[in-house]
Design an enzyme around this catalytic site. Sequence first.
Site, PDB file in Angstrom:
ATOM      1  N   LYS A 250       3.942 -23.712 -24.641  1.00 53.95           N
ATOM      2  CA  LYS A 250       3.832 -22.554 -23.574  1.00 53.95           C
ATOM      3  C   LYS A 250       3.047 -23.253 -22.293  1.00 53.95           C
ATOM      4  O   LYS A 250       1.925 -24.125 -22.465  1.00 53.95           O
ATOM      5  CB  LYS A 250       3.193 -21.482 -23.967  1.00 53.95           C
ATOM      6  CG  LYS A 250       3.233 -20.430 -23.009  1.00 53.95           C
ATOM      7  CD  LYS A 250       2.462 -19.164 -23.589  1.00 53.95           C
ATOM      8  CE  LYS A 250       2.506 -18.033 -22.782  1.00 53.95           C
ATOM      9  NZ  LYS A 250       1.881 -16.596 -23.464  1.00 53.95           N
TER      10      LYS A 250
ATOM     11  N   SER B  92       4.407 -12.771 -23.154  1.00 49.98           N
ATOM     12  CA  SER B  92       4.426 -13.539 -22.073  1.00 49.98           C
ATOM     13  C   SER B  92       5.263 -14.802 -22.733  1.00 49.98           C
ATOM     14  O   SER B  92       5.720 -15.668 -21.747  1.00 49.98           O
ATOM     15  CB  SER B  92       3.212 -13.723 -21.589  1.00 49.98           C
ATOM     16  OG  SER B  92       2.284 -14.326 -22.468  1.00 49.98           O
TER      17      SER B  92
ATOM     18  N   SER C 163       2.221 -11.172 -26.976  1.00 48.61           N
ATOM     19  CA  SER C 163       2.944 -12.167 -26.391  1.00 48.61           C
ATOM     20  C   SER C 163       3.732 -13.300 -27.050  1.00 48.61           C
ATOM     21  O   SER C 163       4.329 -14.071 -26.806  1.00 48.61           O
ATOM     22  CB  SER C 163       2.071 -12.845 -25.231  1.00 48.61           C
ATOM     23  OG  SER C 163       1.835 -11.963 -24.204  1.00 48.61           O
TER      24      SER C 163
END
Length: 468
Positions: free
Chosen positions: A80, A156, A180
């Site tokens: 990420k 997210s 997330s």
Amino acid sequence: MTARLAELSVAEVRAVLAGREATAVEITEACLEALAARNPRVRAFLTVTADDALAAARAADAALARGDAGPLAGVPIGVKDLLAVRGVARTNGSAAFVGDPPAAADAGAVARLRAAGAVIVGTTHLHELAFGPTGVNPALGTPANPWAPGRLPGGSSSGSGAAVAARLVPAALGTDTGGSIRIPASLCGVTGLKPTYGRVTRAGVTPLAWTLDHVGPLARSAEDAALLLGVLAGHDPADPTSARVPVPDYAARLDRSPRVRIGVPRDFACAVVDPEVLRAFEAALGELGHAGATVSEVTVPSLDHAGPALGALILGEARSALAPLLRARWERVSVELRVYLELGKLVTAEQYLAAQRLRTRLYDEMRAALARVDLLATPATVLAAPRLDELQVRVGDTEMGTLEAVCRLSGPFNLTGLPALALPCGFTGDGRPIGLQLVGRPFAEADVLAAGHAYQRVTDWHRHRPPG
């Protein structure tokens, strides 16, 4: 052969390499080919580091030949873009950081993956600054949900979830502040683990909310998550919040007896839930029972108040963490993020402290429930992936905001910091994945993963691949 190599899970990559059926370079090349072919449609990866990945794969092959390879040698992994990756410019999912210089060093979790022989193939898209559960990012790109075009990928850690679901990589790193990791795992039909708070280092991760942020893996299965956590877990002097707690061999404990006691906080978990999700959840409980678990109901009264408390903490802490970081970049920050940060100004000290008191009460209630059972179980999300343009959704008989809906069942376990695993447990009638969530005692990831593994041994939801 190349297409098959790109489909492998973490455990399968290890087996193929151990059996000398393929090399790490061949597996990495297969993943890079899959990225070149499918990432323009899926939009999971922001940056692909092909040269570095191939160099790491060659190093993994050399280590395998010498007999001193690490536990993740040759396994391609995405990261990420909230975590620093050496040599890559980190955007944090925001136009405000585009053009920044490349990172000089890896985040702590990334460094541990590299030390274990993993092949970092690039960085994945995310909701801007990780501040949102939908994964929608108009500035830098919204990943497609591989199962349902036009539907939310979840955030997210949207790119990480989409990348694993689309078979671009066997696994990816994510972060989890209100769900997330688990939300994109649920909506994209993969397995995602939020470890106990402090179990995995956050050094080198852009913060959102200091007391709620977690780092963890998204992968195909509980077995894969166990293999990754065995490398990621452990104290890091660079992160003062990382715990000095011994790290067990999670993979070795997967086949322990599945005769666990599972408690369902039904008054909360099933009060507002889509009927298709509820049916899949009840079926999953039945499958867990067939695997040897006993299922009963538990009560956690403060769960009903977890949402407002989580909101107050995230808004207040994010304002404190991000406002100084963004002060000189304000003009390039999205309107959505500006609104959230302005709302953070409105959280008073009294409200923040009230949220912390609720948090303590919720933790005590969960610990009391977990003294009577081994694990808690809920649906991972109250609904399958909503449409990208839906601001309001109907969940059963209840109309609610999309943001509130997707976080409702994940957020409470950020407040308590307990380990929580999301894993696939079915599909809606139109083919959207549905997720199950299992939650354990502090630092009892081994129990959570073993139960998830037992469930995945008697079901095959995690083996399904998206159409096309």
